[in-house]
Design an enzyme around this catalytic site. Sequence first.
Site, short mmCIF file in Angstrom:
data_model
loop_
_atom_site.label_atom_id
_atom_site.label_comp_id
_atom_site.label_asym_id
_atom_site.label_seq_id
_atom_site.Cartn_x
_atom_site.Cartn_y
_atom_site.Cartn_z
CG PHE A 114 -2.38 -0.07 0.88
CD1 PHE A 114 -2.91 -1.17 0.21
CD2 PHE A 114 -3.24 0.98 1.21
CE1 PHE A 114 -4.26 -1.21 -0.13
CE2 PHE A 114 -4.59 0.94 0.89
CZ PHE A 114 -5.11 -0.15 0.22
CD GLN A 227 -5.84 10.37 1.97
OE1 GLN A 227 -6.62 9.47 2.25
NE2 GLN A 227 -4.58 10.36 2.33
CG HIS A 229 -7.95 7.55 -3.18
ND1 HIS A 229 -7.55 6.93 -4.35
CD2 HIS A 229 -7.80 6.63 -2.20
CE1 HIS A 229 -7.18 5.69 -4.07
NE2 HIS A 229 -7.31 5.49 -2.78
CG LEU A 239 -11.50 4.41 -3.63
CD1 LEU A 239 -10.62 5.63 -3.66
CD2 LEU A 239 -11.53 3.82 -2.24
CD GLU A 242 -2.79 3.75 -1.43
OE1 GLU A 242 -3.30 4.88 -1.47
OE2 GLU A 242 -2.10 3.35 -0.49
NE ARG A 273 -4.79 6.42 -0.11
CZ ARG A 273 -5.75 5.84 0.57
NH1 ARG A 273 -6.52 6.54 1.37
NH2 ARG A 273 -5.96 4.54 0.47
CG HIS A 337 -10.54 8.79 0.05
ND1 HIS A 337 -11.62 7.96 -0.20
CD2 HIS A 337 -9.65 8.02 0.74
CE1 HIS A 337 -11.40 6.75 0.30
NE2 HIS A 337 -10.22 6.77 0.89
NE ARG A 372 -7.45 7.66 5.65
CZ ARG A 372 -7.75 6.58 4.91
NH1 ARG A 372 -7.17 5.42 5.16
NH2 ARG A 372 -8.60 6.68 3.92
C1 FAD Z 1 -14.85 4.12 -0.72
C2 FAD Z 1 -13.98 4.06 0.50
C3 FAD Z 1 -12.99 3.11 0.61
C4 FAD Z 1 -12.17 3.07 1.74
N1 FAD Z 1 -11.20 2.11 1.83
C5 FAD Z 1 -10.44 2.04 2.95
C6 FAD Z 1 -9.47 1.00 3.12
O1 FAD Z 1 -9.33 0.12 2.29
N2 FAD Z 1 -8.73 0.98 4.24
C7 FAD Z 1 -8.88 1.92 5.23
O2 FAD Z 1 -8.18 1.85 6.23
N3 FAD Z 1 -9.80 2.90 5.10
C8 FAD Z 1 -10.59 2.97 4.01
N4 FAD Z 1 -11.52 3.96 3.90
C9 FAD Z 1 -11.78 4.82 5.05
C10 FAD Z 1 -12.53 4.04 6.13
O3 FAD Z 1 -13.39 3.12 5.54
C11 FAD Z 1 -13.34 4.96 7.02
O4 FAD Z 1 -12.54 6.02 7.48
C12 FAD Z 1 -13.90 4.23 8.23
O5 FAD Z 1 -14.51 3.03 7.87
C13 FAD Z 1 -14.87 5.12 8.97
O6 FAD Z 1 -15.46 4.39 10.00
P1 FAD Z 1 -16.31 5.12 11.11
O7 FAD Z 1 -16.79 4.07 12.03
O8 FAD Z 1 -15.53 6.25 11.67
O9 FAD Z 1 -17.54 5.79 10.31
P2 FAD Z 1 -18.64 5.17 9.32
O10 FAD Z 1 -18.41 3.77 8.98
O11 FAD Z 1 -18.76 6.16 8.22
O12 FAD Z 1 -19.96 5.22 10.21
C14 FAD Z 1 -20.57 6.43 10.61
C15 FAD Z 1 -21.80 6.12 11.40
O13 FAD Z 1 -22.32 7.31 11.95
C16 FAD Z 1 -23.72 7.33 11.83
N5 FAD Z 1 -24.16 8.73 11.81
C17 FAD Z 1 -23.63 9.76 11.12
N6 FAD Z 1 -24.33 10.88 11.36
C18 FAD Z 1 -25.32 10.55 12.23
C19 FAD Z 1 -26.37 11.27 12.85
N7 FAD Z 1 -26.59 12.57 12.63
N8 FAD Z 1 -27.19 10.59 13.68
C20 FAD Z 1 -27.03 9.27 13.90
N9 FAD Z 1 -26.05 8.54 13.35
C21 FAD Z 1 -25.20 9.18 12.53
C22 FAD Z 1 -24.00 6.59 10.53
O14 FAD Z 1 -25.30 6.08 10.54
C23 FAD Z 1 -22.94 5.49 10.59
O15 FAD Z 1 -23.43 4.38 11.29
C24 FAD Z 1 -12.36 4.01 2.78
C25 FAD Z 1 -13.36 4.97 2.67
C26 FAD Z 1 -14.16 5.00 1.54
C27 FAD Z 1 -15.19 6.09 1.45
#
Ligand code: FAD
Length: 563
Positions: A114, A227, A229, A239, A242, A273, A337, A372
């Site tokens: 990566f 960031q 991507h 996306l 990577e 990135r 991203h 990141r």
């Molecule tokens: C397309 C894509 C690919 C990625 N690939 C990778 C990867 O391969 N490796 C890596 O390390 N990272 C990757 N990332 C980044 C990583 O996936 C995320 O940073 C991480 O999963 C975020 O997790 P989280 O639990 O913080 O938030 P999320 O999984 O986004 O969850 C947010 C939660 O908050 C809740 N929420 C939001 N607002 C409210 C509200 N007002 N009221 C109630 N609930 C609310 C939502 O319902 C949801 O349940 C990727 C991101 C994307 C977009």
Amino acid sequence: MIYKHGVLVVGAGLAGMRAAIEAHNQGVDVAIVSKVYPVRSHSNAAQGGINAALGEGDTWESHGYDTVKGSDYLGDQDAIEILAREAPAAVLELEHWGVNFSRDEAGHLGTRNFGGASQARTFFVADITGQALLQVMFEQLVRVGVRMYNEWFVTSLIEDGGVVRGIVGMDIRSGQLHAIQADAVVLATGGMGRVFEPSTNALINTGDGMAIAYRAGARLMDMEMMQYHPTTLKGSGALLTEGARGEGAYLLNSEGDRFMKTYAPNKLELASRDVVSRAEQTEINEGRGIDNCVLLDCRHLGKDLIMRKLGQIHELALELAGVDIVERPVPVRPGFHYPMGGIKTDVDGKTTLEGLYAAGECACVSIHGGNRLGANSLLDTVIFGRRAGAAASARSRTAGSGAAEGSRLAEVALQQETDRLRALLDRPYVGELAAKVRWDMGVNMVKYCGVFRDEAGLTEMGNLLHSLEDRATRVHVGDKGRVFNTNLTSVLELQFMLDLARAVQLTALTRTESRGAHTRTDYPERDDEHWLRHIQLQYASEGPEIHYTPVTITRWEPQVRSY
Ligand SMILES: Cc1cc2nc3c(=O)[nH]c(=O)nc-3n(C[C@H](O)[C@H](O)[C@H](O)COP(=O)(O)OP(=O)(O)OC[C@H]3O[C@@H](n4cnc5c(N)ncnc54)[C@H](O)[C@@H]3O)c2cc1C
């Protein structure tokens, strides 16, 4: 209704679920609120993998150093040490819970290369890693029986004198507002990708938690660090992981030249990135792009590997861009991203408000600093999600009763929010729609707060934001119904996003140097003498206050950064 729990987690992505499981394990009464059904959280979309120094010959120090270098020395090294040290156990825990990580020929957990990593330390499940992790985490949540308020939209925090005592939220299915009191609230609300258009993020990623915390008085940090991507599809901005470059795909310009050799002679496409995105944008700006894109070439990987390890991106490119990556290179360009910035926390998820914790993408610990590294974010969610859950539980166990006062505050907050939403619904139609304001914000944020920035553009964005903020006060909610009124929630989301857009614009204008993802063409050099420090923002009605805090350096002194 007014509900009560010891610990309340907002967000059911990986960070929120991990925090809730930890609180449950610590014997605390915990509940989780999510605006979408948990497995629809954006964590589900993660493709490439999760980092850990687990392999033979790899060390946490090497992972730590790569992360510090990737952050362009803005990451706080005490937090990065925790991330790198705790990573192997965290990944093994996921495996033991049932994540079916891809394996190598010998049957061991497989790794892939990566960006910005000095060795292959990214563990993965084909190109659906996030989905695999999220499903398994959800099983654990269901197994231990955590109370879930699904499809509840949190609109604000109950806060009094710098102490957070719960939330107000709307049950989207009935449109009913409720308050939930808690000794400790953990925000795990994910990213803010939709402040930018296009973006790799789900439509639900509107930065709600960051904006809610900010309005309640918590500080945001590193908000200029956004960031882009390097491999997002033209048009949709979807996306392409990577992991494709990790498996050996490369980038070409319109002359068929593998241009990364000019920008990062050692790491080529696997530089970090920010470096790759800048290189692509430079090629495009200097006339060596194709229709504002460069090409990602996977053909030499062969159909078998592509279908086995990159099946999802094969499908995305085919369906969204009409390109079969087995046969043809696919046009890609830098696309929004991930925010490195977010709600400022310490290494236990504690924010600057008492009783409020944050973890995952909405938080800024800061481990990602200026940039990141890919596959460090899934890791961030599980490590700091667990730590925030533990710290919130400790607070809940020692919190005094204060129940009467708490329920009085909850009632007041509930009434205030009821009135506020009523006023929104009663607004007359004067021609402004949330979707239009949001779109104008998003495309201009990419234009002026993009890969390259300068004072004139950032100032222009500041002026534009004044007019967008003004227009937002007049947006109309056409749907007056109660059930699944997504028209109403989209107006609330717009308000959150405008606060965050302002935070990005202001901090990007303030940082007069280039570091990590923040490239100022008018200040092209990194300036450690003046800018080896974080910018924090505190909300104030007369305009955000700016504060500066030092970067924590433990063992890695800043050096010239090259790949
Ligand atoms: C397309 C894509 C690919 C990625 N690939 C990778 C990867 O391969 N490796 C890596 O390390 N990272 C990757 N990332 C980044 C990583 O996936 C995320 O940073 C991480 O999963 C975020 O997790 P989280 O639990 O913080 O938030 P999320 O999984 O986004 O969850 C947010 C939660 O908050 C809740 N929420 C939001 N607002 C409210 C509200 N007002 N009221 C109630 N609930 C609310 C939502 O319902 C949801 O349940 C990727 C991101 C994307 C977009």
